[in-house]
Write a protein that holds these residues in place. Structure first.
Motif, PDB file in Angstrom:
ATOM      1  N   MET A  33      16.859-110.510 -30.477  1.00  0.00           N
ATOM      2  CA  MET A  33      16.579-109.156 -29.976  1.00  0.00           C
ATOM      3  C   MET A  33      15.078-108.888 -30.058  1.00  0.00           C
ATOM      4  SD  MET A  33      17.800-106.344 -28.768  1.00  0.00           S
ATOM      5  CE  MET A  33      19.493-106.137 -29.182  1.00  0.00           C
ATOM      6  N   LYS A  34      14.522-108.350 -28.978  1.00  0.00           N
ATOM      7  CA  LYS A  34      13.086-107.990 -28.979  1.00  0.00           C
ATOM      8  C   LYS A  34      12.954-106.463 -29.077  1.00  0.00           C
ATOM      9  CE  LYS A  34      11.655-112.227 -27.897  1.00  0.00           C
ATOM     10  NZ  LYS A  34      10.698-113.029 -28.677  1.00  0.00           N
ATOM     11  N   ASN A  35      12.205-106.018 -30.063  1.00  0.00           N
ATOM     12  CA  ASN A  35      12.028-104.577 -30.277  1.00  0.00           C
ATOM     13  C   ASN A  35      10.731-104.075 -29.650  1.00  0.00           C
ATOM     14  OD1 ASN A  35      14.387-104.372 -31.920  1.00  0.00           O
ATOM     15  ND2 ASN A  35      13.208-105.281 -33.608  1.00  0.00           N
ATOM     16  N   ILE A  36      10.859-103.006 -28.868  1.00  0.00           N
ATOM     17  CA  ILE A  36       9.694-102.370 -28.250  1.00  0.00           C
ATOM     18  C   ILE A  36       9.540-100.967 -28.823  1.00  0.00           C
ATOM     19  CG2 ILE A  36       8.725-101.424 -26.104  1.00  0.00           C
ATOM     20  CD1 ILE A  36      10.228-103.597 -24.563  1.00  0.00           C
ATOM     21  N   VAL A  37       8.307-100.609 -29.233  1.00  0.00           N
ATOM     22  CA  VAL A  37       7.986 -99.219 -29.577  1.00  0.00           C
ATOM     23  C   VAL A  37       6.981 -98.731 -28.537  1.00  0.00           C
ATOM     24  CG1 VAL A  37       6.944 -97.652 -31.257  1.00  0.00           C
ATOM     25  CG2 VAL A  37       8.389 -99.552 -32.049  1.00  0.00           C
ATOM     26  N   LEU A  38       7.253 -97.575 -27.982  1.00  0.00           N
ATOM     27  CA  LEU A  38       6.395 -96.988 -26.943  1.00  0.00           C
ATOM     28  C   LEU A  38       5.586 -95.825 -27.519  1.00  0.00           C
ATOM     29  CD1 LEU A  38       9.312 -97.096 -24.481  1.00  0.00           C
ATOM     30  CD2 LEU A  38       7.100 -97.946 -23.758  1.00  0.00           C
ATOM     31  N   PHE A  39       4.355 -95.653 -27.046  1.00  0.00           N
ATOM     32  CA  PHE A  39       3.521 -94.505 -27.389  1.00  0.00           C
ATOM     33  C   PHE A  39       3.181 -93.779 -26.094  1.00  0.00           C
ATOM     34  CE2 PHE A  39       1.867 -94.721 -31.828  1.00  0.00           C
ATOM     35  CZ  PHE A  39       2.472 -95.907 -32.236  1.00  0.00           C
ATOM     36  N   ALA A  40       3.247 -92.446 -26.123  1.00  0.00           N
ATOM     37  CA  ALA A  40       2.878 -91.650 -24.946  1.00  0.00           C
ATOM     38  C   ALA A  40       2.333 -90.303 -25.414  1.00  0.00           C
ATOM     39  CB  ALA A  40       4.075 -91.458 -24.023  1.00  0.00           C
ATOM     40  N   SER A  41       1.507 -89.691 -24.568  1.00  0.00           N
ATOM     41  CA  SER A  41       0.938 -88.379 -24.917  1.00  0.00           C
ATOM     42  C   SER A  41       1.341 -87.285 -23.936  1.00  0.00           C
ATOM     43  CB  SER A  41      -0.596 -88.455 -24.924  1.00  0.00           C
ATOM     44  OG  SER A  41      -1.057 -89.390 -25.864  1.00  0.00           O
ATOM     45  N   GLY A  42       1.995 -87.700 -22.829  1.00  0.00           N
ATOM     46  CA  GLY A  42       2.191 -86.682 -21.798  1.00  0.00           C
ATOM     47  C   GLY A  42       3.569 -86.705 -21.184  1.00  0.00           C
ATOM     48  N   SER A  43       3.588 -86.839 -19.866  1.00  0.00           N
ATOM     49  CA  SER A  43       4.842 -86.721 -19.110  1.00  0.00           C
ATOM     50  C   SER A  43       5.842 -87.827 -19.467  1.00  0.00           C
ATOM     51  CB  SER A  43       4.529 -86.791 -17.613  1.00  0.00           C
ATOM     52  OG  SER A  43       5.696 -87.098 -16.889  1.00  0.00           O
ATOM     53  N   GLY A  44       5.339 -89.069 -19.577  1.00  0.00           N
ATOM     54  CA  GLY A  44       6.234 -90.153 -19.960  1.00  0.00           C
ATOM     55  C   GLY A  44       7.015 -90.770 -18.818  1.00  0.00           C
ATOM     56  N   SER A  45       6.523 -90.643 -17.585  1.00  0.00           N
ATOM     57  CA  SER A  45       7.256 -91.266 -16.460  1.00  0.00           C
ATOM     58  C   SER A  45       7.253 -92.786 -16.606  1.00  0.00           C
ATOM     59  CB  SER A  45       6.655 -90.841 -15.122  1.00  0.00           C
ATOM     60  OG  SER A  45       5.366 -91.377 -14.940  1.00  0.00           O
ATOM     61  N   ASN A  46       6.175 -93.333 -17.153  1.00  0.00           N
ATOM     62  CA  ASN A  46       6.176 -94.787 -17.397  1.00  0.00           C
ATOM     63  C   ASN A  46       7.161 -95.150 -18.500  1.00  0.00           C
ATOM     64  OD1 ASN A  46       4.072 -96.671 -15.958  1.00  0.00           O
ATOM     65  ND2 ASN A  46       3.120 -94.677 -16.114  1.00  0.00           N
ATOM     66  N   VAL A  47       7.246 -94.311 -19.521  1.00  0.00           N
ATOM     67  CA  VAL A  47       8.213 -94.558 -20.600  1.00  0.00           C
ATOM     68  C   VAL A  47       9.624 -94.595 -20.019  1.00  0.00           C
ATOM     69  CG1 VAL A  47       9.349 -93.442 -22.568  1.00  0.00           C
ATOM     70  CG2 VAL A  47       6.856 -93.684 -22.540  1.00  0.00           C
ATOM     71  N   GLU A  48       9.954 -93.591 -19.209  1.00  0.00           N
ATOM     72  CA  GLU A  48      11.312 -93.537 -18.636  1.00  0.00           C
ATOM     73  C   GLU A  48      11.562 -94.755 -17.767  1.00  0.00           C
ATOM     74  OE1 GLU A  48      12.656 -89.804 -17.179  1.00  0.00           O
ATOM     75  OE2 GLU A  48      14.558 -90.685 -16.478  1.00  0.00           O
ATOM     76  N   ASN A  49      10.567 -95.136 -16.983  1.00  0.00           N
ATOM     77  CA  ASN A  49      10.708 -96.300 -16.109  1.00  0.00           C
ATOM     78  C   ASN A  49      10.979 -97.566 -16.921  1.00  0.00           C
ATOM     79  OD1 ASN A  49      10.321 -97.655 -13.437  1.00  0.00           O
ATOM     80  ND2 ASN A  49       8.576 -98.576 -14.496  1.00  0.00           N
ATOM     81  N   ILE A  50      10.282 -97.730 -18.032  1.00  0.00           N
ATOM     82  CA  ILE A  50      10.450 -98.920 -18.874  1.00  0.00           C
ATOM     83  C   ILE A  50      11.818 -98.892 -19.563  1.00  0.00           C
ATOM     84  CG2 ILE A  50       9.604-100.024 -21.006  1.00  0.00           C
ATOM     85  CD1 ILE A  50       6.750 -99.011 -20.042  1.00  0.00           C
ATOM     86  N   VAL A  51      12.224 -97.718 -20.045  1.00  0.00           N
ATOM     87  CA  VAL A  51      13.544 -97.596 -20.686  1.00  0.00           C
ATOM     88  C   VAL A  51      14.644 -97.952 -19.688  1.00  0.00           C
ATOM     89  CG1 VAL A  51      15.180 -95.920 -21.648  1.00  0.00           C
ATOM     90  CG2 VAL A  51      12.783 -95.906 -22.398  1.00  0.00           C
TER      91      VAL A  51
END
Ligand code: GRF
Length: 189
Positions: free
Chosen positions: A1-19
């Motif tokens: 299993m590969k664990n990813i931790v994401l950091f964001a400061s704003g809207s997070g559209s890239n976060v949602e896309n990656i999730v």
């Protein structure tokens, strides 16, 4: 299993896309999203996506090992900055060498550094009559936008382009390439 931790400061559209991109991938676990903004819209996305969302302040990021210790509990294989606006402190760089990546909405080293984020970047590209722009995915070091480049993707800028149309083109490229580069780094594709 590969664990990813994401950091964001704003809207997070890239976060949602990656999730969403890794949602069906049984080899990848999105451990959490961390943000330095208590009101960041990315936290709303975490609630909707049923993923851990954590807020931290300056003290816990720069003055103590609080965020570092939380990160260690996740045992991240990759720490992904997706619209995170603070400089990463030395203790994180030292504890996670070559494990922190960032995406920048321009062709570094041009249009990088302090203050160059979001529309500021696209306004500068427009103002300088650039004929191309793009995205840069790079490893993070102790300076803004200076780590080793992993992938750059270019797109043309026409005279008719505005900062808004440039931003839209660049965001689409981010959504297309960032998850793929993350998958290549983690060798899960
Ligand atoms: C993106 O343009 C990314 O390149 C930059 O910050 C922005 C984040 O946008 N690092 P979002 O919060 O993912 O919508």
């Amino acid at each position: 299993m590969k664990n990813i931790v994401l950091f964001a400061s704003g809207s997070g559209s890239n976060v949602e896309n990656i999730v969403q991109y890794f949602h069906e991938n049984s080899e990848v676990n999105i451990s959490a999203v961390l943000t330095n903004k208590a009101q960041a819209k990315v936290l709303d996305r975490c609630n909707r996506l049923n993923i851990n969302g954590l807020y931290f302040n300056r003290n816990s990021f720069y003055k103590t090992d609080c965020v570092l210790n939380i990160l260690k509990t996740f045992k991240p294989d990759l720490i992904v900055l997706a619209g995170f606006l603070w400089k990463v402190p030395e203790n994180l760089i030292a504890n996670f060498p070559n494990k922190i990546v960032n995406i920048h909405p321009a062709l570094l080293p041009k249009y990088g550094g302090k203050g160059m984020y979001g529309d500021n970047v696209h306004k500068a590209v427009r103002a300088n009559n650039e004929t191309e722009t793009g995205i840069t995915i790079h490893y993070v070091n102790e300076n803004y936008d200076e780590g080793a480049i992993i992938r750059q993707v270019k797109t043309s800028v026409s005279e008719d382009d505005t900062p808004e149309t440039i931003a839209h083109k660049v965001h689409q490229m981010e959504y297309e390439y960032f998850p793929k580069v993350i998958a290549q780094i983690l060798e899960v594709e």
